[in-house]
Design a protein around this motif. Structure first.
Motif, mmCIF file in Angstrom:
data_model
loop_
_atom_site.group_PDB
_atom_site.id
_atom_site.type_symbol
_atom_site.label_atom_id
_atom_site.label_comp_id
_atom_site.label_asym_id
_atom_site.label_seq_id
_atom_site.Cartn_x
_atom_site.Cartn_y
_atom_site.Cartn_z
ATOM 1 N N ARG A 488 0.855 -1.181 0.000
ATOM 2 C CA ARG A 488 0.000 0.000 0.000
ATOM 3 C C ARG A 488 0.892 1.233 0.000
ATOM 4 N NH1 ARG A 488 -4.831 0.870 -1.504
ATOM 5 N NH2 ARG A 488 -5.293 2.420 0.100
ATOM 6 N N LYS A 489 0.546 2.203 -0.828
ATOM 7 C CA LYS A 489 1.355 3.420 -0.923
ATOM 8 C C LYS A 489 1.508 4.075 0.448
ATOM 9 C CE LYS A 489 1.576 7.585 -3.838
ATOM 10 N NZ LYS A 489 0.875 8.325 -4.927
ATOM 11 N N LYS A 490 0.399 4.097 1.205
ATOM 12 C CA LYS A 490 0.447 4.757 2.507
ATOM 13 C C LYS A 490 1.169 3.920 3.566
ATOM 14 C CE LYS A 490 -4.084 3.020 3.976
ATOM 15 N NZ LYS A 490 -5.478 3.368 4.282
ATOM 16 N N ASP A 491 1.364 2.598 3.289
ATOM 17 C CA ASP A 491 2.038 1.741 4.264
ATOM 18 C C ASP A 491 3.557 1.733 4.085
ATOM 19 O OD1 ASP A 491 -0.349 1.093 5.415
ATOM 20 O OD2 ASP A 491 -0.596 -0.794 4.347
ATOM 21 N N LEU A 492 4.037 2.098 2.894
ATOM 22 C CA LEU A 492 5.486 2.190 2.707
ATOM 23 C C LEU A 492 6.061 3.190 3.703
ATOM 24 C CD1 LEU A 492 5.810 2.397 -1.192
ATOM 25 C CD2 LEU A 492 6.610 0.535 0.249
ATOM 26 N N PHE A 493 7.172 2.848 4.296
ATOM 27 C CA PHE A 493 7.778 3.817 5.202
ATOM 28 C C PHE A 493 9.285 3.917 4.945
ATOM 29 C CE2 PHE A 493 7.599 -0.112 7.884
ATOM 30 C CZ PHE A 493 8.954 -0.266 8.166
ATOM 31 N N LYS A 494 9.847 4.989 5.449
ATOM 32 C CA LYS A 494 11.272 5.238 5.291
ATOM 33 C C LYS A 494 11.915 5.220 6.672
ATOM 34 C CE LYS A 494 12.541 8.533 2.448
ATOM 35 N NZ LYS A 494 12.902 9.900 1.929
ATOM 36 N N THR A 495 12.997 4.471 6.797
ATOM 37 C CA THR A 495 13.710 4.436 8.065
ATOM 38 C C THR A 495 14.447 5.765 8.271
ATOM 39 O OG1 THR A 495 15.754 3.554 7.127
ATOM 40 C CG2 THR A 495 14.068 1.953 7.786
ATOM 41 N N SER A 496 14.964 5.973 9.471
ATOM 42 C CA SER A 496 15.695 7.204 9.738
ATOM 43 C C SER A 496 16.979 7.278 8.915
ATOM 44 C CB SER A 496 16.030 7.315 11.234
ATOM 45 O OG SER A 496 16.821 6.211 11.648
ATOM 46 N N GLY A 497 17.402 6.152 8.390
ATOM 47 C CA GLY A 497 18.572 6.116 7.515
ATOM 48 C C GLY A 497 18.253 6.415 6.067
ATOM 49 N N GLY A 498 16.955 6.690 5.779
ATOM 50 C CA GLY A 498 16.551 7.061 4.425
ATOM 51 C C GLY A 498 16.218 5.896 3.515
ATOM 52 N N LYS A 499 16.120 4.674 4.059
ATOM 53 C CA LYS A 499 15.816 3.498 3.250
ATOM 54 C C LYS A 499 14.313 3.211 3.272
ATOM 55 C CE LYS A 499 20.110 2.278 2.246
ATOM 56 N NZ LYS A 499 20.617 2.199 0.855
ATOM 57 N N ARG A 527 12.368 5.341 12.068
ATOM 58 C CA ARG A 527 13.216 4.768 13.116
ATOM 59 C C ARG A 527 14.457 4.149 12.468
ATOM 60 N NH1 ARG A 527 10.028 4.451 17.815
ATOM 61 N NH2 ARG A 527 7.796 4.689 17.461
ATOM 62 N N ASN A 528 15.442 3.824 13.301
ATOM 63 C CA ASN A 528 16.704 3.362 12.706
ATOM 64 C C ASN A 528 16.790 1.851 12.531
ATOM 65 O OD1 ASN A 528 17.054 2.646 15.349
ATOM 66 N ND2 ASN A 528 18.959 3.784 15.681
ATOM 67 N N GLU A 626 13.706 1.194 23.065
ATOM 68 C CA GLU A 626 14.428 1.772 24.203
ATOM 69 C C GLU A 626 15.941 1.630 23.999
ATOM 70 O OE1 GLU A 626 12.979 -0.135 27.692
ATOM 71 O OE2 GLU A 626 11.200 1.146 27.854
ATOM 72 N N GLY A 627 16.631 2.738 24.215
ATOM 73 C CA GLY A 627 18.077 2.718 24.043
ATOM 74 C C GLY A 627 18.537 3.089 22.658
ATOM 75 N N SER A 628 17.589 3.102 21.672
ATOM 76 C CA SER A 628 17.976 3.527 20.324
ATOM 77 C C SER A 628 17.921 5.047 20.255
ATOM 78 C CB SER A 628 17.037 2.923 19.279
ATOM 79 O OG SER A 628 15.746 3.492 19.386
ATOM 80 N N ARG A 629 18.402 5.617 19.184
ATOM 81 C CA ARG A 629 18.523 7.076 19.096
ATOM 82 C C ARG A 629 17.171 7.785 19.129
ATOM 83 N NH1 ARG A 629 22.460 5.709 15.280
ATOM 84 N NH2 ARG A 629 21.040 6.175 13.564
ATOM 85 N N GLU A 630 16.078 7.092 18.631
ATOM 86 C CA GLU A 630 14.795 7.788 18.595
ATOM 87 C C GLU A 630 13.899 7.446 19.771
ATOM 88 O OE1 GLU A 630 14.463 3.906 16.841
ATOM 89 O OE2 GLU A 630 15.667 5.588 16.240
ATOM 90 N N ALA A 631 14.373 6.598 20.708
ATOM 91 C CA ALA A 631 13.541 6.200 21.838
ATOM 92 C C ALA A 631 13.262 7.381 22.748
ATOM 93 C CB ALA A 631 14.236 5.102 22.620
#
Length: 631
Positions: A488-499, A527-528, A626-631
């Motif tokens: 789904r177009k709206k379900d595609l997401f991009k990670t914080s790394g741009g992927k 998220r990363n 938890e503990g990751s950069r965006e937590a």
């Protein structure tokens, strides 16, 4: 004999016209079979129910009385009449009655709560409503003050002590038919005149989108949409006059509704029973040649077969695993031949193995489906390819198709003689498909909606001036015209790394390797790394738990145990091995219960409402980061 193109171009004005033509052509042929009402000799010693039949002529008599009954209530052309009921033969009779009165049906899922039911009835402007029972009636009565235009309620199951509903005249279906008979005594040609007055672009149905996000939207489907569906299903070979179809899908959903059009066009027998808990029991009794389903059913069947074999252990489990691999290898070999990617035919050794596996395993699987199934159409969500290959190799081909409420269901489907697992087939005759520059699938054809009810701005967002519908799905078309939906177009997401990540693809892979999974949701937007919420199938995991030191524990205790976490982690790592680094599932959380319609996490057609699930399990998601950069 007329060509497919000629049949499509000269299709009848409406399904009402199709219906009366069918009655004239095969009046004495059986149209519908349905379980006998309770108390009518309903169970044999074998535990199977008795089934009753209606011929086309008998169906026509009842539909004519229902249509006349609606006319006697003052229902006029294109005015809305709602239906709130599970799938049963009365749903079909009511819907045909609405159409033959020249009115338009508003489909309401029986699982819809009172608040949303009231919204749909008010937004549609429904004048009357067919309800299955007093429970459905109570939902309408609870908000009667918000429904000044709703005057009548007609009950399918009408107890002697039916409670009154303020502001509504409550009738039984039999009483409506009696009124219809009296109306026809004075106006014998009233129904025929109403059908003759129908035009192609008259509103036939309002179906409200399941609403994975936000308020449901009323999709305006005209008579020509359904007439097209009926003829397209015939000329494509999807349905045949000699078929026996088992219909259990919700008729409030566009998929089930479209199948009625095809059945009327071809005139085959349809066995109708919407009780999901009776599917396995009904299949040997009905012995269908064709059945439509959602992928979840095939996933559950596969998991059930695998779990049973595992419980039996030893040689039987090894035989199943071997047979499952042979089924997939054989189906993939046939696929490679069809696509021209290999030459020389299926290897003799694989043919011999397949014959042995057929005697040991596949015959039993086909027998469980009734023994006559030539194909099962699957839609509403993606089927994991490995499960598709398994059933194709076992002789129960699952013909994936594609469509939306806004396209009056099927726009594409896999042909039975050229099944391409992992695709949703080719466009049905009369439909056009193209891919936009951003990868979005665009559709054009007679089945496309005429807009969202009372929502011109929303309509303009998805319908172009020249008739192309923006589906919101990302996909591709191969050189043979087969279409693959990737997400789904709206379900595609991009990670914080741009992927970019397509969660549906990863979820499908996990369902293919893990026989214990029921639902899985991949998380990772912004998220990363990616994580997953996983709900296990209780009927599959509990027998495993009994033999792995977890006997006596309930489901929630089992899924929270270290043993089950370790088990599932093994499947996660198998999936991760075939993914790009940024796609891999770094952490997962096992949910304490399965997702369901009652909690609002699944739509009635069993699609996951991602925003609802993510809100419900926000704490679990937070913990995984938890503990990751965006937590």
């Amino acid at each position: 004999m007329s060509s497919p193109q000629s049949l499509l171009e000269n299709r009848p004005v409406s399904v009402a016209h199709l219906f009366f033509s069918r009655i004239r052509s095969t009046p004495s042929h059986v149209a519908y079979r349905y379980p006998a009402p309770a108390g009518a000799g309903d169970a044999s010693s074998s535990g199977t129910e008795q089934w009753q039949s209606l011929t086309w002529e008998q169906t026509g008599e009842r539909v004519r009385l229902i249509a006349a009954g609606l006319l006697s209530l003052g229902v006029r052309p294109e005015e809305r009449v709602a239906i709130s009921s599970a799938t049963r033969v009365e749903w079909i009779l009511a819907d045909l009655g609405v159409m033959c009165a020249g009115a338009a049906a508003t489909a309401v899922y029986p699982s819809t709560n009172a608040e949303e039911t009231a919204y749909i009835l008010a937004d549609s402007g429904s004048r009357a409503i067919f309800v299955e029972n007093v429970e459905q009636l109570a939902k309408v009565a609870a908000h009667a003050d918000r429904l000044p235009g709703l005057d009548h309620a007609i009950l399918f199951d009408s107890p002697a002590d039916t409670p009154p509903a303020a502001g509504l005249e409550v009738l039984s279906l039999a009483e409506l038919e009696e009124r219809g008979a009296a109306y026809l005594a004075e106006r014998p040609d009233a129904v025929e005149a109403a059908v003759a007055a129908i035009e192609r672009e008259h509103l036939a149905t309002l179906i409200y989108t399941s609403g994975t996000t936000g308020r449901p939207k009323g999709v305006r489907l005209v008579h020509d949409c359904w007439s097209y569906q009926g003829v397209a299903q015939e000329v494509s070979g999807l349905l045949r006059p000699d078929d026996v179809q088992f219909l259990w899908l919700p008729l409030s959903h566009v998929f089930g509704k479209a199948l009625i059009s095809g059945q009327i066009r071809t005139g085959h027998v349809m066995a109708v029973d919407g009780r999901v808990d009776r599917i396995i029991t009904n299949l040997p009794a009905v012995r269908p040649t064709v059945m439509a389903s959602a992928p979840r059913i095939f996933e559950k069947v596969y998991n059930g077969i695998a779990s049973k074999a595992r419980a039996e252990g030893g040689a039987k489990y090894k035989i199943f695993l071997w047979a499952a691999k042979v089924a997939r290898d054989h189906a993939k070999a046939r696929h490679d031949l069809a696509t021209g990617s290999t030459r020389g035919g299926i290897p003799p050794w694989l043919t011999a193995q397949h014959a042995v596996a057929d005697r040991l395993v596949y015959r039993k699987i086909r027998a469980a489906f009734g023994g006559n199934l030539r194909g099962s159409v699957s839609g509403s969500a993606a089927l994991a390819p490995e499960i598709g290959y398994f059933f194709a190799g076992a002789g129960v081909p699952v013909l994936e198709g594609y469509g939306l409420t806004e396209t009056s269901a099927a726009c594409t489907v896999n042909p039975a003689d050229d099944l391409r697992v992992g695709t949703v087939g080719k466009a049905l005759p009369g439909n056009e498909v193209r891919v936009a520059e951003d990868g979005e699938i665009l559709l054009k054809g007679p089945g496309i909606m005429r807009g969202y009810h009372n929502l011109p701005e929303k309509t303009a967002e998805v319908l172009t001036g020249d008739g192309w519908f923006h589906t919101g799905d990302i996909g591709e078309i191969d050189n043979d015209g087969f279409i693959r939906i990737t997400d789904r177009k709206k379900d595609l997401f991009k990670t914080s790394g741009g992927k970019y990540v397509a969660p549906t693809e990863i979820e499908g892979r996990f369902k293919a390797v893990c026989p214990f999974v029921s639902n899985v949701l991949v998380i990772g937007d912004g998220r990363n790394y990616c994580t997953a919420l996983i709900a296990l199938d209780e009927t599959a995991i509990m027998p495993w738990a009994e033999t792995h030191g977890l006997s006596g524990r309930d489901y929630a205790e089992v899924v929270s145990s270290p043993q089950v976490h370790e088990l599932v982690d093994g499947f996660v790592q198998r999936v991760n091995g075939d993914l790009q680094r940024w796609q891999t599932i770094k952490k997962f959380s096992l949910l304490p219960r399965d997702l369901d319609v009652e909690h609002g996490e699944l739509t009635p057609s069993l699609k996951v409402k991602r925003p609802v699930v993510e809100r419900e399990y926000a704490d679990a998601i937070r913990t995984m980061y938890e503990g990751s950069r965006e937590a």
